[in-house]
Design a protein around this motif. Sequence first.
Motif, PDB file in Angstrom:
ATOM      1  N   PHE A 130      -7.930   5.636   8.513  1.00  0.00           N
ATOM      2  CA  PHE A 130      -7.362   6.449   9.569  1.00  0.00           C
ATOM      3  C   PHE A 130      -8.254   7.623   9.948  1.00  0.00           C
ATOM      4  CE2 PHE A 130      -3.052   4.966  10.318  1.00  0.00           C
ATOM      5  CZ  PHE A 130      -2.865   4.102   9.251  1.00  0.00           C
ATOM      6  N   GLY A 131      -8.179   8.001  11.213  1.00  0.00           N
ATOM      7  CA  GLY A 131      -8.731   9.270  11.647  1.00  0.00           C
ATOM      8  C   GLY A 131      -7.783  10.408  11.313  1.00  0.00           C
ATOM      9  N   ASP A 132      -8.201  11.633  11.631  1.00  0.00           N
ATOM     10  CA  ASP A 132      -7.394  12.810  11.311  1.00  0.00           C
ATOM     11  C   ASP A 132      -6.277  13.069  12.306  1.00  0.00           C
ATOM     12  OD1 ASP A 132     -10.121  14.753   9.875  1.00  0.00           O
ATOM     13  OD2 ASP A 132      -8.651  13.419   8.947  1.00  0.00           O
ATOM     14  N   GLY A 133      -6.240  12.309  13.386  1.00  0.00           N
ATOM     15  CA  GLY A 133      -5.144  12.449  14.332  1.00  0.00           C
ATOM     16  C   GLY A 133      -5.457  13.397  15.468  1.00  0.00           C
ATOM     17  N   TYR A 149      -1.573   4.359  16.816  1.00  0.00           N
ATOM     18  CA  TYR A 149      -0.192   4.641  16.443  1.00  0.00           C
ATOM     19  C   TYR A 149       0.201   5.997  17.015  1.00  0.00           C
ATOM     20  CZ  TYR A 149      -0.844   1.223  12.604  1.00  0.00           C
ATOM     21  OH  TYR A 149      -1.093   0.103  11.851  1.00  0.00           O
ATOM     22  N   TYR A 152       0.180   5.293   1.155  1.00  0.00           N
ATOM     23  CA  TYR A 152      -0.726   6.257   1.740  1.00  0.00           C
ATOM     24  C   TYR A 152      -0.127   7.659   1.595  1.00  0.00           C
ATOM     25  CZ  TYR A 152      -3.266   2.602   4.339  1.00  0.00           C
ATOM     26  OH  TYR A 152      -4.021   1.512   4.696  1.00  0.00           O
ATOM     27  N   PHE A 204       0.835  -1.190   0.000  1.00  0.00           N
ATOM     28  CA  PHE A 204       0.000   0.000   0.000  1.00  0.00           C
ATOM     29  C   PHE A 204       0.880   1.253   0.000  1.00  0.00           C
ATOM     30  CE2 PHE A 204      -3.782  -2.390   1.326  1.00  0.00           C
ATOM     31  CZ  PHE A 204      -3.229  -3.482   1.964  1.00  0.00           C
ATOM     32  N   LEU A 238      -2.544   8.647  16.010  1.00  0.00           N
ATOM     33  CA  LEU A 238      -3.455   8.269  14.928  1.00  0.00           C
ATOM     34  C   LEU A 238      -4.170   6.971  15.282  1.00  0.00           C
ATOM     35  CD1 LEU A 238      -1.101   8.934  11.909  1.00  0.00           C
ATOM     36  CD2 LEU A 238      -3.147  10.220  12.448  1.00  0.00           C
ATOM     37  N   ASN A 286     -10.997  -4.788  13.750  1.00  0.00           N
ATOM     38  CA  ASN A 286      -9.662  -4.363  14.182  1.00  0.00           C
ATOM     39  C   ASN A 286      -9.602  -2.854  14.390  1.00  0.00           C
ATOM     40  OD1 ASN A 286      -8.904  -6.997  13.690  1.00  0.00           O
ATOM     41  ND2 ASN A 286      -7.921  -6.543  11.740  1.00  0.00           N
ATOM     42  N   PHE A 307      -6.607   0.192  15.855  1.00  0.00           N
ATOM     43  CA  PHE A 307      -5.179   0.392  16.115  1.00  0.00           C
ATOM     44  C   PHE A 307      -4.933   1.803  16.652  1.00  0.00           C
ATOM     45  CE2 PHE A 307      -3.869  -3.251  13.455  1.00  0.00           C
ATOM     46  CZ  PHE A 307      -4.990  -3.403  12.654  1.00  0.00           C
ATOM     47  N   PHE A 367      -0.282  -4.304   9.885  1.00  0.00           N
ATOM     48  CA  PHE A 367       0.340  -3.615   8.779  1.00  0.00           C
ATOM     49  C   PHE A 367       1.665  -3.045   9.272  1.00  0.00           C
ATOM     50  CE2 PHE A 367      -3.263  -3.375   5.798  1.00  0.00           C
ATOM     51  CZ  PHE A 367      -4.286  -3.786   6.633  1.00  0.00           C
ATOM     52  N   MET A 377       1.907  13.144  17.715  1.00  0.00           N
ATOM     53  CA  MET A 377       0.657  13.002  16.970  1.00  0.00           C
ATOM     54  C   MET A 377       0.192  11.557  17.147  1.00  0.00           C
ATOM     55  SD  MET A 377      -1.633  14.117  14.756  1.00  0.00           S
ATOM     56  CE  MET A 377      -1.563  14.869  13.136  1.00  0.00           C
ATOM     57  N   SER A 431      -9.683  -1.618  10.614  1.00  0.00           N
ATOM     58  CA  SER A 431      -9.669  -2.474   9.420  1.00  0.00           C
ATOM     59  C   SER A 431     -10.510  -3.711   9.694  1.00  0.00           C
ATOM     60  CB  SER A 431      -8.241  -2.875   9.043  1.00  0.00           C
ATOM     61  OG  SER A 431      -7.686  -3.771   9.991  1.00  0.00           O
ATOM     62  N   GLN A 450       2.943   9.080  15.824  1.00  0.00           N
ATOM     63  CA  GLN A 450       3.735   9.502  14.679  1.00  0.00           C
ATOM     64  C   GLN A 450       4.684  10.598  15.116  1.00  0.00           C
ATOM     65  OE1 GLN A 450       1.485  11.207  11.452  1.00  0.00           O
ATOM     66  NE2 GLN A 450       3.223  11.230  10.077  1.00  0.00           N
ATOM     67  N   GLN A 472      -3.558  16.127   8.838  1.00  0.00           N
ATOM     68  CA  GLN A 472      -4.614  15.172   8.526  1.00  0.00           C
ATOM     69  C   GLN A 472      -4.124  13.756   8.772  1.00  0.00           C
ATOM     70  OE1 GLN A 472      -6.553  15.613   4.732  1.00  0.00           O
ATOM     71  NE2 GLN A 472      -6.451  17.852   4.809  1.00  0.00           N
ATOM     72  N   GLY A 473      -5.070  12.808   8.727  1.00  0.00           N
ATOM     73  CA  GLY A 473      -4.706  11.404   8.814  1.00  0.00           C
ATOM     74  C   GLY A 473      -4.213  10.894   7.473  1.00  0.00           C
ATOM     75  N   LEU A 533       5.225   5.826  11.614  1.00  0.00           N
ATOM     76  CA  LEU A 533       4.144   5.374  12.493  1.00  0.00           C
ATOM     77  C   LEU A 533       4.639   4.196  13.327  1.00  0.00           C
ATOM     78  CD1 LEU A 533       2.563   6.903  10.213  1.00  0.00           C
ATOM     79  CD2 LEU A 533       0.697   5.316  10.655  1.00  0.00           C
ATOM     80  N   GLN A 581      -7.390  -5.573   2.693  1.00  0.00           N
ATOM     81  CA  GLN A 581      -8.129  -4.319   2.779  1.00  0.00           C
ATOM     82  C   GLN A 581      -7.326  -3.317   3.593  1.00  0.00           C
ATOM     83  OE1 GLN A 581     -10.981  -3.883   1.041  1.00  0.00           O
ATOM     84  NE2 GLN A 581     -10.412  -5.906   0.283  1.00  0.00           N
ATOM     85  N   PRO A 582      -7.263  -2.086   3.148  1.00  0.00           N
ATOM     86  CA  PRO A 582      -6.413  -1.107   3.838  1.00  0.00           C
ATOM     87  C   PRO A 582      -6.993  -0.691   5.183  1.00  0.00           C
ATOM     88  CG  PRO A 582      -7.714  -0.032   2.157  1.00  0.00           C
ATOM     89  CD  PRO A 582      -7.980  -1.503   2.010  1.00  0.00           C
ATOM     90  N   GLN A 583      -6.143  -0.105   5.987  1.00  0.00           N
ATOM     91  CA  GLN A 583      -6.608   0.530   7.205  1.00  0.00           C
ATOM     92  C   GLN A 583      -7.210   1.885   6.857  1.00  0.00           C
ATOM     93  OE1 GLN A 583      -2.981   0.578   9.581  1.00  0.00           O
ATOM     94  NE2 GLN A 583      -3.755  -1.125  10.773  1.00  0.00           N
TER      95      GLN A 583
END
Lengths: 114, 114
Positions: B105-108, B35, A36, A34, B90, B31, B33, A102, B88, B94, B37, A42-43, B43, B101-103
């Motif tokens: 994300f929120g905006d952090g 993270y 991103y 992937f 995040l 799922n 998660f 991931f 930060m 998933s 950053q 932003q995320g 991450l 399938q990708p994860q």
Amino acid sequence: AQSVTQLDSQVPVFEEAPVELRCNYSSSVSVYLFWYVQYPNQGLQLLLKYLSGSTLVKGINGFEAEFNKSQTSFHLRKPSVHISDTAEYFCAVSDVDTGNQFYFGTGTSLTVIP
Amino acid sequence: DVKVTQSSRYLVKRTGEKVFLECVQDMDHENMFWYRQDPGLGLRLIYFSYDVKMKEKGDIPEGYSVSREKKERFSLILESASTNQTSMYLCASSLKHRVSQPQHFGDGTRLSIL
């Protein structure tokens, strides 16, 4: 566990020039790949993904990436960048056969210069 | 459209405080998660959860805990905040056992510990 290497932490490029952002991963087992993008404050948003089939994958915003199994690489390219492409780019890998995790690279900061 | 919502975009707390970061997803994902950053480090996975009331340590769990009482909500807790937890944060979600399938994300949440 996988490790993902993005060798270039910062890439400056002039507007309308081509760009390549490099990504290498550690394991030769079957993987999903992937890219991103993260715009400031932003995320992460998905640019593109490789699951199987054609090794050249096209994503949003004119980006594409090529999977090279022998070199365990998944480099991201764009033939002509715009100012709006200035962002942080992350490569990520997941193992086909194991778990739910991931693995992310450390990111490449792309700066497009007018 | 899929949505991962983090309760705060910016948060300032004092050393020693107990801090809660909240994350909610509306995609019925199993799922979730957390993270953090940091510049040059990409991450790093703190904790993840495969299901309600389940949690697994990631790469840097020290100083953190999590709570998953409902499927859609995953909370990160800083038991006694320290300045080195300024970062930060995040949240992502998933589908279980679907690493193709990708994860999402929120905006952090940009957290500052003073």
